[in-house]
Design an enzyme around this catalytic site. Structure first.
Site, short mmCIF file in Angstrom:
data_model
loop_
_atom_site.label_atom_id
_atom_site.label_comp_id
_atom_site.label_asym_id
_atom_site.label_seq_id
_atom_site.Cartn_x
_atom_site.Cartn_y
_atom_site.Cartn_z
N GLY A 11 -0.06 -5.56 -1.50
CA GLY A 11 0.29 -6.16 -0.03
C GLY A 11 -0.53 -6.84 0.54
O GLY A 11 -1.73 -6.45 0.31
N ARG A 72 4.29 -8.05 -6.29
CA ARG A 72 4.27 -6.87 -7.11
C ARG A 72 4.98 -7.16 -8.26
O ARG A 72 5.76 -7.53 -8.42
CB ARG A 72 4.51 -5.69 -6.14
CG ARG A 72 3.80 -5.31 -5.05
CD ARG A 72 4.51 -4.12 -4.37
NE ARG A 72 3.32 -3.70 -3.52
CZ ARG A 72 3.68 -3.83 -1.88
NH1 ARG A 72 4.88 -4.43 -1.59
NH2 ARG A 72 2.73 -3.54 -1.14
N ASP A 103 -5.64 -0.59 -4.21
CA ASP A 103 -5.65 0.50 -5.19
C ASP A 103 -4.95 0.08 -6.56
O ASP A 103 -5.59 0.01 -7.76
CB ASP A 103 -5.29 1.52 -4.70
CG ASP A 103 -5.63 2.71 -5.71
OD1 ASP A 103 -6.81 3.00 -6.17
OD2 ASP A 103 -4.46 3.34 -6.40
N THR A 125 -6.72 -4.42 1.40
CA THR A 125 -5.74 -3.93 1.89
C THR A 125 -5.70 -3.24 3.20
O THR A 125 -6.88 -2.62 3.73
CB THR A 125 -5.27 -2.48 1.06
OG1 THR A 125 -4.40 -1.56 1.64
CG2 THR A 125 -6.42 -1.57 0.82
N ASP A 127 -4.61 -0.47 4.62
CA ASP A 127 -4.45 1.07 4.53
C ASP A 127 -5.86 1.56 4.63
O ASP A 127 -5.80 2.73 4.78
CB ASP A 127 -3.76 1.47 3.06
CG ASP A 127 -2.38 1.16 3.25
OD1 ASP A 127 -1.83 0.66 4.32
OD2 ASP A 127 -1.61 1.22 2.30
N ASP A 129 -7.62 2.66 1.88
CA ASP A 129 -7.32 3.76 0.95
C ASP A 129 -8.18 3.56 -0.47
O ASP A 129 -7.85 4.22 -1.28
CB ASP A 129 -5.89 4.13 0.79
CG ASP A 129 -5.06 2.92 0.22
OD1 ASP A 129 -5.57 1.94 0.05
OD2 ASP A 129 -4.07 3.44 -0.10
N ARG A 171 1.38 4.61 4.16
CA ARG A 171 2.27 5.60 3.33
C ARG A 171 1.86 6.74 2.94
O ARG A 171 2.47 7.74 3.00
CB ARG A 171 2.95 4.67 2.07
CG ARG A 171 4.28 4.33 2.34
CD ARG A 171 5.11 3.69 0.79
NE ARG A 171 4.25 2.74 0.30
CZ ARG A 171 4.91 1.46 -0.04
NH1 ARG A 171 6.02 1.37 0.36
NH2 ARG A 171 4.28 0.62 -0.55
P1 ADP Z 1 -1.74 -2.66 -3.84
O1 ADP Z 1 -2.78 -3.61 -4.75
O2 ADP Z 1 -1.90 -3.03 -2.58
O3 ADP Z 1 -2.36 -0.91 -3.99
P2 ADP Z 1 0.50 -1.97 -5.38
O4 ADP Z 1 0.12 -0.67 -5.75
O5 ADP Z 1 1.79 -2.21 -5.24
O6 ADP Z 1 -0.46 -2.61 -4.53
O7 ADP Z 1 0.08 -2.81 -7.03
C1 ADP Z 1 0.12 -4.17 -6.90
C2 ADP Z 1 0.39 -4.69 -8.58
O8 ADP Z 1 -0.69 -4.17 -9.15
C3 ADP Z 1 1.42 -3.99 -9.12
O9 ADP Z 1 2.66 -4.57 -8.66
C4 ADP Z 1 1.16 -4.40 -10.56
O10 ADP Z 1 1.33 -5.59 -10.70
C5 ADP Z 1 -0.37 -4.12 -10.69
N1 ADP Z 1 -0.56 -2.36 -10.77
C6 ADP Z 1 -0.39 -1.39 -9.87
N2 ADP Z 1 -0.81 -0.42 -10.58
C7 ADP Z 1 -0.98 -0.51 -12.03
C8 ADP Z 1 -1.35 0.00 -13.23
N3 ADP Z 1 -1.44 1.15 -13.09
N4 ADP Z 1 -1.64 -0.71 -14.26
C9 ADP Z 1 -1.61 -2.21 -14.41
N5 ADP Z 1 -1.25 -2.81 -13.18
C10 ADP Z 1 -0.97 -2.07 -12.06
O1 F6P Z 2 -0.17 -1.05 1.00
C1 F6P Z 2 -0.10 -1.92 2.15
C2 F6P Z 2 1.22 -1.64 3.02
O2 F6P Z 2 1.17 -2.46 4.06
C3 F6P Z 2 1.42 -0.15 3.31
O3 F6P Z 2 0.54 0.40 4.50
C4 F6P Z 2 3.07 -0.14 3.68
O4 F6P Z 2 3.36 1.13 3.33
C5 F6P Z 2 3.41 -1.10 2.52
O5 F6P Z 2 2.38 -2.05 2.09
C6 F6P Z 2 4.55 -1.87 2.82
O6 F6P Z 2 4.76 -2.66 1.80
P1 F6P Z 2 5.84 -3.87 1.66
O7 F6P Z 2 5.08 -5.33 1.26
O8 F6P Z 2 6.72 -3.64 0.55
O9 F6P Z 2 6.79 -4.01 2.91
#
Ligand code: ADP
Ligand code: F6P
Length: 321
Positions: A11, A72, A103, A125, A127, A129, A171
């Protein structure tokens, strides 16, 4: 080390551009070439990149979003995707990578690091978090936007003597909800971290209404419940009219705040410096006003919790939790 890569993933958050700018300019200053991968880890797999020069990052310091785009990428969560990613980076002559994201993105960064690529991370991010940093890039801008929106809503809430249920993002984390309840002087905040009793909340708000507090702001984190559910359940207890505002993606964009610009600029430079010094597998964090290098392992293995004192503070200042 001659060439590094940079990407933004997950995000988006306001300040990612400021971080890209700092990574590119500091790397160039250190004599490194920089490839900017487009759409996060997907850009590595697709070999979709831009060679970054100093002018490629001019005029973006204040702009929300990310010029490298964010995405993602499910494939990158698999062993096969990660090995493919490493191969792609090696074939492009990339010797170090800076990953800017939340994360999940830092888990992707850790996977590449474990395969042997030199990687540093920058937490970004809304969040807030990510374990290992007091603040992630974008949180401050987001809270300023939420605060502006709620201040605006309070005008009409007061004119019409209504309660507004305002849904904010988060979330799994109630950080934005609890912090905005403090910055806006909200009457109540519902967060995923705490069970809540809507009957009691409704009754307390009704009591306050009788005492003269004829408008209310109830902030609900999306991870606690949807604003619509809360409205339905509160209706019979609150005793005055309710309206809903779901702030949604307005929270993710906008002109980057001063705090986020400087945080991102400093983290960007630190992340490149660490790579140049041969370090890898660390995230740049801000802890107690100091920039620190936190091992990915520590970031992955711990869950960031909201300081209990913040909940106490909210209660003292009249927020019903
Ligand atoms: P954020 O980085 O904001 O927490 P996501 O959790 O959606 O967002 O993760 C973003 C991208 O990071 C995922 O679409 C994927 O490409 C990569 N990613 C997430 N988790 C993993 C994991 N456990 N191992 C490898 N790549 C990951
Ligand atoms: O992780 C950041 C965040 O903005 C969360 O607070 C929210 O739940 C989510 O991403 C929304 O994601 P999307 O990009 O799928 O709308």
């Amino acid at each position: 080390m001659k060439r590094i890569g940079v990407l933004t993933s997950g995000g988006d958050s306001s300040g990612m551009n400021a971080a890209i700018r700092a990574v590119v300019r500091s790397a160039l200053e250190m004599g490194l070439e920089v490839y900017g991968f487009i759409q996060g880890f997907a850009g590595i797999l697709d070999r979709n990149y831009r060679v970054m020069d100093s002018s490629s990052v001019s005029g973006i310091l204040n702009r929300g979003g990310t010029i490298l785009k964010s995405a993602r990428c499910e494939e990158f969560k698999t062993d096969r995707g990660q090995k493919e990613g490493l191969k792609s980076l090696e074939e492009l002559g990339i010797e170090g990578l800076v990953v800017i994201g939340g994360d999940g993105s830092l888990r992707g960064a850790n996977a590449l690091n474990e395969l042997g690529m030199k990687v540093t991370g920058i937490p970004a991010t809304i969040d807030n978090d990510v374990y290992g940093t007091d603040m992630a890039i974008g949180v401050d801008t987001c809270l300023n936007t939420i605060t502006w929106a709620i201040d605006t809503i309070k005008d009409t809430a007061s004119s019409h003597e209504r309660a507004f249920i305002i849904e904010v993002m988060g979330r799994e984390s109630g950080y934005l909800a609890i912090m905005s309840s403090l910055s806006c002087g909200a009457e109540a905040a519902l967060v995923p971290e705490f069970p809540y009793d809507l009957e009691k909340i409704g009754e307390k708000l009704a009591e306050r209404f009788k005492e003269g507090k004829t408008d209310s702001i109830i902030i609900v984190a999306e991870g606690a419940a949807s604003a619509y559910t809360i409205q339905r359940k509160l209706k019979n207890h609150i005793g005055f009219e309710t309206r809903i505002t779901v702030l949604g993606h307005i929270q993710r964009g906008g002109v980057t705040s001063v705090f986020d610009r400087t945080l991102a600029s400093r983290m960007g430079v630190e992340a490149v410096k660490a790579l140049k010094e041969g370090k890898s597998g660390v995230m740049i964090g801000l802890m107690k006003s100091k920039f620190v290098e936190v091992p990915f392992k520590e970031v992955m293995e711990n869950k960031k919790k909201i300081e209990p004192k913040l909940f106490d503070l909210a209660r003292i200042l009249g927020v019903i939790l």
